[in-house]
Design a protein around this motif. Structure first.
Motif, short mmCIF file in Angstrom:
data_model
loop_
_atom_site.label_atom_id
_atom_site.label_comp_id
_atom_site.label_asym_id
_atom_site.label_seq_id
_atom_site.Cartn_x
_atom_site.Cartn_y
_atom_site.Cartn_z
N ASN A 74 0.81 -1.22 0.00
CA ASN A 74 0.00 0.00 0.00
C ASN A 74 0.85 1.28 0.00
O ASN A 74 0.50 2.30 0.57
N LYS A 78 -4.06 3.32 -4.33
CA LYS A 78 -5.14 4.05 -3.68
C LYS A 78 -4.87 4.23 -2.18
O LYS A 78 -4.42 3.30 -1.52
N ASN A 79 -5.17 5.42 -1.68
CA ASN A 79 -5.12 5.69 -0.22
C ASN A 79 -3.84 5.15 0.42
O ASN A 79 -3.86 4.28 1.29
N SER A 99 -3.93 7.06 4.00
CA SER A 99 -4.20 8.49 3.85
C SER A 99 -5.18 8.72 2.70
O SER A 99 -5.66 7.78 2.07
N ASP A 100 -5.46 9.99 2.42
CA ASP A 100 -6.31 10.30 1.27
C ASP A 100 -5.48 10.54 0.00
O ASP A 100 -5.98 11.04 -1.00
N SER A 109 -3.62 9.24 -3.19
CA SER A 109 -3.61 8.14 -4.14
C SER A 109 -2.70 8.51 -5.31
O SER A 109 -2.81 9.61 -5.87
#
Length: 784
Positions: free
Chosen positions: A447, A451-452, A456-457, A459
């Motif tokens: 990760n 995405k994210n 977090s927000d 991407s």
């Protein structure tokens, strides 16, 4: 429809399904087809046009522009002879000619009569410390001379079909290791035989009970000593071995480790004794191969350096994410996700980091310009094209520090709010592509990309785009045109990529080394970085040190270090006791700095003052035997061949200058030619659209400025160094002992085989391949 055409169509369908059917997929589609067939079959191209949005005009325009693509059927195997700067000054031209003679190729023929091999020149293979370099398919050979052509082909044919053997000794059972063996598996190491050394280590310890961790590491930088093997024993003592050969592995291992258990020990000793009997070799002591870390040679090579982009070199396994994290990897990314993006940009600005791709634009300022743009999409590109002959910094960083570069890209993407990223990597760097691809897979699993990120927000995803063989695509606008599936034509700026870049969206482009230094700044603070270097050139710079130097390799030094310090203290001086003549800095865009300016500091300002430029970071050392007029001609031939042809000043100016240099190096030049060169250089620089054309005259301007007497000598009918073959003849003096070695090596029988007699050269038959001079044991062959 024949069965062969049906198979081609079926293969093309698979490629299209994988790569896409829009114009932006054109270059990847062509690359995949050529990977399959070694050229672009007409039937395949027709099917692409029939089943995608791509038109015949698109294919013709792109395939005819990029040097990588071949429209004619090629041999089963490709032989690439590197003619980059380091290889050129060490005789790559003669090596290429020797391959042509071997295959009886005449004129423009490239493929042998049997269709087995196709021969081609390439600008740079990125293994400059091994010059001259030849690559047959994916097997690279270093230090190739004209008399080694047969042995190279024999070795390659013996390797066809062989597969590598994975290490069994990764401590899968949880037992403790007796020690660790680190082996470099960068391109230079692999080309020098490190794969064979690794296999020999595995085979030597198999069945002995010796439990070792065999660890692959990235580039150590000491490319002049490869293959390198570092042994760390049970007491954590380290010893580094240089230029290791497979038949030396058993002795090295037995010097440091003993088998466990009596039976294992007896078996190992018996095996060791039998191996000695079979190979009939005599061991002269381990120290012959060892480089102690306290050794003066190693300390002088390393002490002047300061690793930032190359932090933890020779220790990190390039693809071991846990190990990268143990050294603080991705800590900088975690930190900035909790920091205001404007503070991150301010840190990079205050650090003084400038783009390491050549122009030296302030990195933080570029980030700020992109961040201010408002758009639904923003792109980020890592420029790893590195087309300069004689440069391999990006190759090494991508191979050895993939996570570090990715982390720098992620930090930059978060700071400027980029949504999508690209690695643009030279197709000539297959190992770099392979490692970046695997590193991205590992990052997605953790990760860290996608995405994210880390919850977090933020991407951000990254794709790999391989270049197709166009030096001009190192220029930002040409690079973006290439990704879009077009010919790599530069465009007028403004608009700059920060405002209107890839597909019309704001785009941040930095080179590989720039991204590799970002995490250091975040982790250690901007002031720590800005304290290194000079007032206007902060931090460190990675260089490839090649040419006529004793200790070539990949180095990272503080800005402001002098040329003399690099060549003498790090490089160990000029090879064979020759006199230092010049250093070529910055590739085709740079210039030749003479011995009289040996103490010039290497920073952006100082290099411009003497007529050169930083460029991407190639440093090619030249000695008294190098012809500076030939060097200028070599670089002009490169830039003229790589000119995209879009603007008249570059297209015509480089051609006119090259014509003049060809005339001068063939002994037909006049005084008027020198004035014409200056005139053309000035207007090519003023009128060209992009920096390829604007900087193309630099090698001419600097050689005229510092080596004017060599130009005059050529006009008078003599090449002082004997490098310009059209102006020289070979003869044999009275020192000849009649050993016949020259006659045996002459490929055209220009020297009669007459044992115990003084030999002579038939100048009408002589092709000036230099084989006789290289092989003569008493230096009786002269160039006049």
């Amino acid at each position: 429809m024949t069965e062969e055409i049906q198979q081609i169509i079926s293969q093309v369908d698979k490629v299209i399904q994988q790569k896409g059917n829009t114009k932006k997929a054109l270059i990847p589609i062509l690359q995949a087809i050529q990977d399959e067939y070694n050229y672009l079959p007409e039937e395949a191209l027709r099917h692409v046009c029939d089943t995608t949005e791509i038109t015949p005009e698109n294919i013709t325009g792109v395939a005819s522009f990029y040097s990588q693509f071949r429209m004619k059927k090629a041999g089963q195997h490709l032989i690439k002879v590197c003619v980059g700067t380091a290889c050129h000054v060490k005789g790559a031209g003669q090596v290429y000619d020797a391959f042509k003679r071997h295959f009886n190729l005449t004129g423009d023929e490239e493929t042998d009569a049997e269709g087995n091999y196709t021969l081609e020149k390439v600008s740079c293979l990125g293994c400059c410390t091994l010059a001259p370099v030849v690559q047959v398919d994916d097997v690279t050979y270093g230090h190739v001379t004209t008399d080694k052509v047969d042995s190279v082909l024999q070795d390659f044919e013996s390797q066809v079909g062989k597969t590598g053997k994975k290490s069994k000794y990764r401590n899968a059972d949880g037992s403790e290791f007796q020690g660790e063996i680190r082996i470099g598996l960068g391109s230079c190491c692999v080309a020098s035989g490190s794969d064979e050394v690794k296999k020999e280590i595995e085979q030597t310890i198999e069945g002995t009970g010796i439990n070792l961790q065999l660890k692959n590491v990235g580039c150590v930088g000491m490319c002049h000593q490869v293959p390198l093997v570092e042994v760390i024993d049970e007491n954590k003592k380290s010893k580094l071995y240089a230029k290791v050969k497979p038949n030396e592995v058993a002795d090295i291992i037995h010097e440091h480790f003993k088998p466990k258990g009596l039976i294992d020990r007896l078996r190992s000793n018996t095996f060791h004794w039998l191996e000695k009997m079979q190979t009939d070799t005599v061991w002269e002591g381990v120290d012959r191969y060892a480089i102690d870390v306290r050794d003066e040679m190693v300390s002088s090579f390393l002490d002047r350096q300061l690793p930032i982009a190359t932090e933890h070199r020779g220790v990190l396994n390039p693809l071991d994410m846990d190990e990268y994290r143990s050294f603080g990897g991705f800590d900088a990314l975690k930190r900035i996700l909790q920091t205001d993006r404007h503070d991150v940009i301010r840190m990079v600005k205050d650090s003084g980091l400038r783009g390491r791709g050549g122009a030296g634009f302030l990195t933080g300022l570029k980030w700020e310009l992109v961040e201010k743009e408002k758009a639904e999409k923003k792109y980020l590109i890592c420029n790893g094209d590195e087309g300069d002959p004689g440069a391999f910094m990006d190759r090494m960083l991508l191979e050895s520090y993939p996570y570090r570069v990715i982390e720098g890209m992620l930090i930059a993407a978060w700071a400027v709010q980029a949504t999508d990223g690209y690695f643009y990597i030279r197709a000539e760097y297959p190992l770099a592509v392979t490692r970046i691809r695997q590193a991205l897979i590992n990052c997605r699993e953790q990760n860290l990309v996608g995405k994210n990120i880390l919850g977090s927000d933020f991407s951000f995803d990254i794709q790999i785009y391989e270049g197709a063989g166009a030096f001009v695509c190192g220029e930002e606008t040409a690079l973006m045109a290439s990704i879009e599936g077009n010919r790599g034509f530069p465009t007028i700026r403004p608009p700059f990529p920060a405002h209107k870049g890839l597909w019309g969206f704001p785009t941040l482009i930095n080179n590989t080394e720039t991204f590799a230094q970002v995490s250091y700044i975040i982790r250690n603070g901007e002031s720590r970085f800005s304290e290194i270097g000079t007032e206007n050139s902060k931090g460190t710079k990675v260089f490839s040190l090649t040419g006529k130097v004793n200790r070539g390799g990949l180095i990272e030094v503080p800005m402001g270090i002098t040329i003399r310090q690099i060549v003498e203290e790090i490089g160990g001086g000029v090879q064979n006791g020759k006199q230092f003549k010049a250093v070529q800095v910055g590739g085709p865009s740079g210039g030749c700095i003479p011995a009289s300016l040996y103490d010039t500091p290497i920073d952006y300002h100082s290099l411009l003052e003497v007529g050169a430029m930083m460029g991407s970071g190639g440093l090619v050392v030249l000695d008294e035997d190098d012809c500076m007029v030939d060097i200028a001609r070599y670089f002009l031939s490169f830039t003229q061949n790589e000119s995209c042809g879009k603007c008249t000043f570059c297209r015509v100016g480089t051609k006119r200058m090259l014509d003049i240099l060809n005339r001068i190096t063939s002994g037909k030049g006049t005084k008027k030619d020198l004035e014409e060169l200056k005139y053309l250089a000035e207007w090519t620089r003023k009128g060209s659209l992009c920096n390829l054309g604007k900087s193309a005259p630099n090698p001419i301007v600097t050689t005229l400025r510092y080596f004017y007497e060599e130009y005059e000598a050529h006009i008078e009918g003599r090449c002082p160094t004997g490098k310009c073959t059209a102006m020289i003849t070979y003869s044999i003096n009275d020192e000849c002992i009649g050993c016949t070695k020259c006659a045996q090596k002459c490929p055209v029988d220009a020297i009669k085989f007459e044992p115990h007699k003084k030999h002579s050269v038939n100048t009408e038959l002589c092709i000036k391949c230099d084989a006789c001079r290289q092989v003569c044991p008493v230096d009786a062959v002269e160039v006049v």
